[in-house]
Design a protein around this motif. Structure first.
Motif, PDB file in Angstrom:
ATOM      1  N   VAL A   1       8.682 -24.706 -10.227  1.00 35.91           N
ATOM      2  CA  VAL A   1       9.757 -23.868  -9.684  1.00 35.91           C
ATOM      3  C   VAL A   1      11.088 -24.628  -9.724  1.00 35.91           C
ATOM      4  O   VAL A   1      12.135 -24.081 -10.039  1.00 35.91           O
ATOM      5  CB  VAL A   1       9.414 -23.460  -8.231  1.00 35.91           C
ATOM      6  N   ILE A   2      11.000 -25.938  -9.408  1.00 39.20           N
ATOM      7  CA  ILE A   2      12.208 -26.762  -9.344  1.00 39.20           C
ATOM      8  C   ILE A   2      12.637 -27.213 -10.736  1.00 39.20           C
ATOM      9  O   ILE A   2      13.821 -27.386 -11.012  1.00 39.20           O
ATOM     10  CB  ILE A   2      11.940 -28.002  -8.449  1.00 39.20           C
ATOM     11  N   ALA A   3      11.641 -27.384 -11.645  1.00 36.44           N
ATOM     12  CA  ALA A   3      11.965 -27.905 -12.969  1.00 36.44           C
ATOM     13  C   ALA A   3      12.481 -26.822 -13.913  1.00 36.44           C
ATOM     14  O   ALA A   3      13.256 -27.117 -14.814  1.00 36.44           O
ATOM     15  CB  ALA A   3      10.733 -28.576 -13.562  1.00 36.44           C
ATOM     16  N   CYS A   4      12.079 -25.569 -13.726  1.00 36.59           N
ATOM     17  CA  CYS A   4      12.437 -24.485 -14.653  1.00 36.59           C
ATOM     18  C   CYS A   4      13.959 -24.328 -14.738  1.00 36.59           C
ATOM     19  O   CYS A   4      14.617 -24.073 -13.735  1.00 36.59           O
ATOM     20  CB  CYS A   4      11.797 -23.178 -14.198  1.00 36.59           C
TER      21      CYS A   4
ATOM     22  N   ALA B   1      19.332 -22.181 -12.815  1.00 38.59           N
ATOM     23  CA  ALA B   1      20.551 -21.437 -13.118  1.00 38.59           C
ATOM     24  C   ALA B   1      20.685 -20.231 -12.198  1.00 38.59           C
ATOM     25  O   ALA B   1      21.789 -19.863 -11.780  1.00 38.59           O
ATOM     26  CB  ALA B   1      20.538 -20.999 -14.575  1.00 38.59           C
ATOM     27  N   ALA B   2      19.546 -19.608 -11.836  1.00 38.14           N
ATOM     28  CA  ALA B   2      19.589 -18.413 -10.979  1.00 38.14           C
ATOM     29  C   ALA B   2      19.929 -18.780  -9.541  1.00 38.14           C
ATOM     30  O   ALA B   2      20.647 -18.053  -8.864  1.00 38.14           O
ATOM     31  CB  ALA B   2      18.252 -17.686 -11.049  1.00 38.14           C
ATOM     32  N   GLU B   3      19.392 -19.905  -9.056  1.00 39.67           N
ATOM     33  CA  GLU B   3      19.650 -20.292  -7.666  1.00 39.67           C
ATOM     34  C   GLU B   3      19.968 -21.782  -7.587  1.00 39.67           C
ATOM     35  O   GLU B   3      19.141 -22.578  -7.134  1.00 39.67           O
ATOM     36  CB  GLU B   3      18.436 -19.946  -6.789  1.00 39.67           C
ATOM     37  N   PRO B   4      21.166 -22.157  -8.033  1.00 36.63           N
ATOM     38  CA  PRO B   4      21.480 -23.598  -8.085  1.00 36.63           C
ATOM     39  C   PRO B   4      21.440 -24.300  -6.734  1.00 36.63           C
ATOM     40  O   PRO B   4      21.058 -25.459  -6.646  1.00 36.63           O
ATOM     41  CB  PRO B   4      22.880 -23.637  -8.681  1.00 36.63           C
TER      42      PRO B   4
ATOM     43  N   ALA C   1      18.219 -27.853  -5.587  1.00 38.15           N
ATOM     44  CA  ALA C   1      18.156 -28.903  -4.576  1.00 38.15           C
ATOM     45  C   ALA C   1      16.767 -29.039  -3.964  1.00 38.15           C
ATOM     46  O   ALA C   1      16.622 -29.604  -2.890  1.00 38.15           O
ATOM     47  CB  ALA C   1      19.176 -28.631  -3.494  1.00 38.15           C
ATOM     48  N   GLY C   2      15.761 -28.486  -4.619  1.00 43.72           N
ATOM     49  CA  GLY C   2      14.402 -28.714  -4.165  1.00 43.72           C
ATOM     50  C   GLY C   2      13.847 -27.688  -3.193  1.00 43.72           C
ATOM     51  O   GLY C   2      12.698 -27.783  -2.794  1.00 43.72           O
TER      52      GLY C   2
END
Lengths: 413, 153
Positions: free
Chosen positions: B86-89, B94-97, B102-103
């Motif tokens: 989820v964090i690496a994609c 881009a959708a939820e910076p 931020a993890g």
């Protein structure tokens, strides 16, 4: 923009605060978002394995169970209160007040895990930092004898390897290096096969000495020399490093924790290095901190009748063997502890305060069901790095919280 | 995951061109890319000597059917919901910076991967970099999975 109602998970010591329960009703929830498998199991087991108030194996009302518990503790001449790590700071404070009143011996599972390290961190001998610092600044993370993928599933994704932070915008692989020192190829080690260092059980001290040797510019006498020298150059290039020592490493070092202290001191001469403990249960750090503030120790404290902590305390084994009443709070010692100690526990009269059925609840003389913190009751807890987290309940429940049960037991006494 | 070579070994290997492709190897690759169907290889079904091979082929091709448009296969039984993918994609970030970047777990519906009920689920596959003819062979999610619970065909 919609406001999201974030909830908290108490499944492990990361205390994730970004959980969403879109359709939580009293007694159940579904489609929980961002809850890892461990957190999901922690909460879901509640609906299938709920504990009932029991005295000597027969069902009673909650009031009768509390009365019986108070009676056992009142008569006990050497009571023990064990557990603590799965309940809120409020419950721990209420429990310590009870312990001071009845002159109990208190201990928590950290004696068998991170107790030695925690003592050094709390007294400032080993430098530590918060997990948010790790996310923002750390470029080298060393998991030594710990496997966050199994114990704190979201550790890598929330803090230590994958997220972008203030100074680490490119994050994993480019700006962060993950190093694993372990006896087996753990799931975490699979993520960084090139920087995994295999040690055999009990060889952690030799590995530690080899790292010290490499830092001195000497040729290490342990393991693959080329790989060890590579590790030395990674450390020298590091700007902000963090070590996460797990129970495997602490158990292997045992009395040689001074050497670890020496290693951290030496590393800090080269660059910045911090140590963040990996506690197991969610508020283990909270209890260590509370006890340390009150008595200056993190484990094995006996309260005298005056309410003051005695200078000398027996070991947990001695205390449990001589106990005539054990209150187990937020823990399952029969499952966690070594067999000899678990047998000593099973032989003593146990009062278990637990939201779920557990091995300890199975042998307990009195079982008092409590509400599960995080889901059914709110409170505060300390995360594994010492950050205070306050949380609200997610679903409604008729069960009493741990601190309410403890207060009632105290009133009965 | 099955390879093109494994599929090729079970094909007739006669290069008869009945499927419209020049070689059996090309057909194996087509089968793996889900551009061809097993039924298009008519000799397999018509000639008795291929019966045993056909049964094996059906077995190994079956999991490909369950893959999504981008070839993503999720094994929920292996996933432990760590959220590394989820964090690496890159599309999630881009959708939820401010969250995925931020993890933190995502809150909206525009992300591809998210963790629900303890395991990862995929949505909005048309946003994935592997979608459509101009795809990029991104493997950020599979490379960061510690338990190999997600993979691409």
């Amino acid at each position: 923009m919609t406001e999201f109602n974030y909830k908290t998970c108490t499944g492990c010591s990361l205390i994730c605060e970004d959980i969403l329960f879109p359709d939580a009703v009293s007694g159940s929830f579904s489609h929980a978002k961002n809850l890892c498998r461990k957190g999901q199991a922690h909460y879901k087991a509640l609906f299938s394995e709920r504990a009932e108030p029991l005295v000597e194996g027969s069902e009673v009302s909650l009031d009768q169970a509390i009365e019986k518990a108070a009676e056992i503790l009142r008569k006990a001449r050497a009571p023990v209160i064990y557990g603590w790590s799965n309940c809120t700071l409020e419950a721990q404070e209420a429990g310590l007040a009870l312990a001071a009143k009845i002159g109990a011996f208190v201990d928590d599972p950290s004696s068998y895990c991170e107790g030695q390290l925690m003592e050094r961190i709390l007294s400032g001998k080993i430098p530590s930092c918060t997990l948010d610092d790790v996310r923002n600044f750390a470029d080298t993370t060393i998991f030594w004898g710990s496997d966050p993928s199994s114990t704190q599933p979201r550790h890598l994704s929330r803090f230590s390897y994958f997220p972008r932070g203030e100074k680490r915008q490119k994050s994993y692989e480019e700006e962060r290096t993950c190093i694993v020192v372990d006896v087996r190829e753990s799931p975490t080690a699979k993520l960084c096969p090139n920087t995994t260092y295999r040690v055999m059980p009990g060889e952690d001290l030799q590995f530690l000495e080899a790292v010290l040797a490499v830092l001195e510019g000497k040729i290490p006498r342990f393991g693959d020399k080329k790989k060890m020298i590579e590790l030395g150059s990674i450390i020298k290039k590091t700007e902000y490093g963090v070590i996460f020592p797990g129970p495997a490493m602490l158990d292997s070092l045992r009395d040689q924790m001074d050497r670890f202290e020496e290693l951290v001191r030496r590393l800090n001469e080269v660059t910045t290095f911090k140590v963040v403990p990996m506690t197991g249960q969610y508020n283990s750090r909270g209890f260590s901190q509370l006890l340390f503030d009150r008595t200056g120790r993190v484990k094995g404290v006996r309260f005298a009748a005056s309410g003051e902590a005695a200078a000398e305390a027996p070991s947990l084994v001695e205390a449990v063997k001589g106990a005539d009443g054990i209150l187990v709070l937020g823990s399952d010692p029969l499952l966690d502890l070594p067999i000899g100690l678990a047998r000593a526990f099973a032989a003593a009269p146990i009062i278990a305060i637990d939201p779920r059925l557990s091995l300890t609840a199975d042998v307990a003389r009195v079982v008092i069901p409590s509400a599960i913190s995080g889901l059914e009751t709110g409170g505060t807890a300390l995360r594994t790095d010492g950050v205070k987290v306050t949380f609200e309940p997610s679903i409604k429940s008729d069960h009493l919280a741990d601190e309410q049960i403890l207060t009632r037991i105290m009133e009965e006494i | 995951m099955v390879s093109a070579m494994e599929i090729y070994m079970l094909l007739p290997k006669t290069n008869c061109k009945k499927c419209g492709l020049p070689t059996c190897m090309a057909f194996a690759v087509g089968l793996l890319g889900r551009e061809k169907k097993l039924e298009e290889c008519t000799p397999l079904f018509e000639e008795k000597k291929y019966e045993a091979k056909l049964a094996k082929l059906k077995d190994i091709v079956a999991p490909l059917e369950s893959a999504s448009e981008t070839g993503l296969i999720i094994h929920p039984e292996k996933c432990f919901g760590c959220g590394n993918c989820v964090i690496a994609c890159p599309v999630n970030v881009a959708a939820e910076p401010t969250r995925c970047g931020a993890g933190l777990g995502p809150e909206g519906d525009r992300v591809i991967l998210r963790v629900e009920d303890g395991v990862v689920v995929a949505n909005n596959l048309q946003e994935c970099r592997r979608f459509g003819p101009n795809r990029v062979l991104c493997n950020a999610c599979t490379a960061t999975c510690p338990s190999k619970a997600i993979e691409f065909v």
